[in-house]
Write an enzyme that holds these catalytic residues in place. Structure first.
Site, PDB file in Angstrom:
ATOM      1  N   ASP A  40       0.769  -1.232   0.062  1.00 53.70           N
ATOM      2  CA  ASP A  40      -0.027   0.076  -0.054  1.00 53.70           C
ATOM      3  C   ASP A  40       0.959   1.032  -0.083  1.00 53.70           C
ATOM      4  O   ASP A  40       2.061   1.269   0.384  1.00 53.70           O
ATOM      5  CB  ASP A  40      -0.956   0.120   1.254  1.00 53.70           C
ATOM      6  CG  ASP A  40      -2.217   0.741   1.127  1.00 53.70           C
ATOM      7  OD1 ASP A  40      -3.093   0.432   0.870  1.00 53.70           O
ATOM      8  OD2 ASP A  40      -2.025   2.035   1.011  1.00 53.70           O
ATOM      9  N   TYR A 156     -13.363   7.371 -14.115  1.00 52.24           N
ATOM     10  CA  TYR A 156     -13.152   6.286 -13.104  1.00 52.24           C
ATOM     11  C   TYR A 156     -13.822   5.134 -14.069  1.00 52.24           C
ATOM     12  O   TYR A 156     -13.161   3.726 -14.167  1.00 52.24           O
ATOM     13  CB  TYR A 156     -13.975   6.409 -11.794  1.00 52.24           C
ATOM     14  CG  TYR A 156     -13.977   5.066 -10.850  1.00 52.24           C
ATOM     15  CD1 TYR A 156     -12.999   4.788 -10.292  1.00 52.24           C
ATOM     16  CD2 TYR A 156     -15.359   4.351 -10.915  1.00 52.24           C
ATOM     17  CE1 TYR A 156     -12.937   3.589  -9.469  1.00 52.24           C
ATOM     18  CE2 TYR A 156     -15.213   3.250  -9.903  1.00 52.24           C
ATOM     19  CZ  TYR A 156     -14.170   2.991  -9.298  1.00 52.24           C
ATOM     20  OH  TYR A 156     -14.081   1.789  -8.250  1.00 52.24           O
TER      21      TYR A 156
HETATM   22  N1  LIG Z   1     -15.887   0.729  -2.342  1.00 50.78           N
HETATM   23  C1  LIG Z   1     -16.567   0.708  -3.252  1.00 50.78           C
HETATM   24  O1  LIG Z   1     -17.688   0.993  -3.458  1.00 50.78           O
HETATM   25  C2  LIG Z   1     -15.859   0.068  -4.516  1.00 50.78           C
HETATM   26  C3  LIG Z   1     -17.001  -0.382  -5.769  1.00 50.78           C
HETATM   27  C4  LIG Z   1     -16.251  -0.941  -6.612  1.00 50.78           C
HETATM   28  C5  LIG Z   1     -15.053  -1.045  -6.939  1.00 50.78           C
HETATM   29  N2  LIG Z   1     -14.208  -0.675  -5.947  1.00 50.78           N
HETATM   30  C6  LIG Z   1     -12.928  -0.926  -6.170  1.00 50.78           C
HETATM   31  O2  LIG Z   1     -12.272  -1.621  -5.005  1.00 50.78           O
HETATM   32  C7  LIG Z   1     -10.864  -1.175  -4.755  1.00 50.78           C
HETATM   33  C8  LIG Z   1     -10.609  -0.864  -3.490  1.00 50.78           C
HETATM   34  O3  LIG Z   1     -11.686   0.397  -2.918  1.00 50.78           O
HETATM   35  P1  LIG Z   1     -11.935   0.692  -1.376  1.00 50.78           P
HETATM   36  O4  LIG Z   1     -13.253   1.251  -1.528  1.00 50.78           O
HETATM   37  O5  LIG Z   1     -11.337  -0.598  -0.634  1.00 50.78           O
HETATM   38  O6  LIG Z   1     -10.866   1.812  -1.495  1.00 50.78           O
HETATM   39  P2  LIG Z   1     -10.146   2.438  -0.111  1.00 50.78           P
HETATM   40  O7  LIG Z   1      -9.923   3.980  -0.472  1.00 50.78           O
HETATM   41  O8  LIG Z   1     -10.932   2.473   1.070  1.00 50.78           O
HETATM   42  O9  LIG Z   1      -8.866   1.932  -0.013  1.00 50.78           O
HETATM   43  C9  LIG Z   1      -7.762   1.772  -1.243  1.00 50.78           C
HETATM   44  C10 LIG Z   1      -6.410   1.444  -0.699  1.00 50.78           C
HETATM   45  O10 LIG Z   1      -5.752   1.706  -1.885  1.00 50.78           O
HETATM   46  C11 LIG Z   1      -4.464   2.344  -1.399  1.00 50.78           C
HETATM   47  N3  LIG Z   1      -3.935   3.044  -2.526  1.00 50.78           N
HETATM   48  C12 LIG Z   1      -4.574   4.125  -3.212  1.00 50.78           C
HETATM   49  N4  LIG Z   1      -3.600   4.613  -4.190  1.00 50.78           N
HETATM   50  C13 LIG Z   1      -2.487   3.638  -4.118  1.00 50.78           C
HETATM   51  C14 LIG Z   1      -1.197   3.764  -4.847  1.00 50.78           C
HETATM   52  N5  LIG Z   1      -1.151   4.567  -5.865  1.00 50.78           N
HETATM   53  N6  LIG Z   1      -0.319   2.866  -4.471  1.00 50.78           N
HETATM   54  C15 LIG Z   1      -0.789   1.990  -3.552  1.00 50.78           C
HETATM   55  N7  LIG Z   1      -1.794   1.848  -2.830  1.00 50.78           N
HETATM   56  C16 LIG Z   1      -2.823   2.777  -3.143  1.00 50.78           C
HETATM   57  C17 LIG Z   1      -5.038   3.409  -0.457  1.00 50.78           C
HETATM   58  O11 LIG Z   1      -3.920   3.880   0.245  1.00 50.78           O
HETATM   59  C18 LIG Z   1      -5.967   2.437   0.401  1.00 50.78           C
HETATM   60  O12 LIG Z   1      -5.477   1.807   1.537  1.00 50.78           O
HETATM   61  C19 LIG Z   1     -10.540   0.019  -5.857  1.00 50.78           C
HETATM   62  O13 LIG Z   1      -9.705  -0.556  -7.030  1.00 50.78           O
HETATM   63  C20 LIG Z   1     -11.937   0.469  -6.141  1.00 50.78           C
HETATM   64  O14 LIG Z   1     -11.863   1.115  -7.302  1.00 50.78           O
HETATM   65  C21 LIG Z   1     -14.539  -0.036  -4.863  1.00 50.78           C
END
Ligand SMILES: NC(=O)c1ccc[n+]([C@@H]2O[C@H](COP(=O)([O-])OP(=O)(O)OC[C@H]3O[C@@H](n4cnc5c(N)ncnc54)[C@H](O)[C@@H]3O)[C@@H](O)[C@H]2O)c1
Length: 250
Positions: A40, A156
């Site tokens: 991360d 996105y």
């Molecule tokens: N939460 C939702 O509703 C949802 C829905 C569909 C898809 N997603 C996808 O699921 C995945 C996780 O989402 P989430 O909601 O858990 O997000 P979140 O923001 O809660 O967690 C994301 C994590 O990724 C890390 N991160 C971000 N940029 C980074 C980088 N450049 N290098 C390394 N780490 C990095 C952040 O530090 C964080 O710990 C994402 O790809 C998101 O697009 C989420």
């Protein structure tokens, strides 16, 4: 409940593992017997602590997955520490919301770079070790929002649609090496990233109502899908997209 040991002996790299969906995936794969490399941008200390407390082997690495140098270092470190890399879950992603009038070019580039380029870079980073092992599972996180009618996420959606194309093409490239590549998508899921965004309670409720299962997702709602796609059970499945989205209407 006894967790099935479907991932014993596997080394799994999970990006964006410090919180949210990535953390849930890391904890689940560890419970299933995998050695987890949690990656991360911010130190994934809590994820490491959760796995360590259960006696599961884990390595936490701080890296920006949009950096060619840092992703290469992650691949090298995982292979050096554990001698193999079997599984890559490309989960890290960002989702800044904004109408097309407000999204500037830097934001567009950043979303494409962090969400899509990062998956390419991480694949390149782990591929030497994965090919050497003759077995591999790559799972790339896409999103339920690719079919959304909600404005403000065209950048996105472009990144998450790109991930599906990348996964499909990569499946063709890597099949000869015993490596499958699939995409997996969650529903709108209650995570720190979502809670920090500008979702309204009404927006969250509307998202739930658009699904057959009328509640928002939780990080644990995706872990079974990731476990399946990263196990022996999905051996003849590649280039596919599997949505664990509560039955979102399309
Ligand atoms: N939460 C939702 O509703 C949802 C829905 C569909 C898809 N997603 C996808 O699921 C995945 C996780 O989402 P989430 O909601 O858990 O997000 P979140 O923001 O809660 O967690 C994301 C994590 O990724 C890390 N991160 C971000 N940029 C980074 C980088 N450049 N290098 C390394 N780490 C990095 C952040 O530090 C964080 O710990 C994402 O790809 C998101 O697009 C989420």
């Amino acid at each position: 409940m006894t967790v099935p040991q479907t991932h014993t002996g596997r080394v799994a790299v999970v990006t964006g593992a410090a919180r949210g969906i990535g953390r849930a995936i890391a904890v689940d794969l560890g419970a299933r017997g995998a050695t987890v490399v949690a990656v991360d941008l911010t130190a994934p200390d809590e994820t490491v602590a959760l796995l360590s407390a259960e006696g599961h082997p884990v390595l936490g690495l701080t890296a920006d997955v949009s950096s060619p140098e840092q992703t290469a270092a992650v691949g090298e470190e995982a292979a050096r520490r554990f001698g193999r890399t079997d599984i890559l879950v490309n989960n890290a992603g960002i989702f800044p919301i904004g109408d097309i009038e407000d999204v500037d070019y830097d934001t567009w580039r950043r979303v494409l770079t962090v969400n899509l380029d990062s998956q390419f870079l991480m694949v390149k980073a782990v591929l030497p070790a994965m090919k050497k092992g003759g077995w591999g599972r790559i799972v790339n996180l896409t999103s339920d929002s690719i079919v959304s009618n909600v404005p403000g996420i065209s950048h996105y959606m472009a990144s998450k649609m790109g991930i599906i194309g990348f996964s499909r093409g990569l499946a063709n490239d890597l099949a000869p090496f015993g490596i499958t590549v699939n995409a997996a998508g969650p529903a709108l899921t209650i995570t720190p990233g979502v809670l920090q965004g500008n979702h309204t309670p009404e927006g969250l409720a509307a998202a739930a109502q658009a699904q057959a299962i009328k509640r928002n997702g939780l990080p644990e709602d995706l872990t079974g899908t990731i476990a399946f796609l990263s196990s022996d059970d999905s051996a003849f499945m590649t280039g596919q997209t599997l949505m664990a989205d509560g039955g979102l209407a399309r």
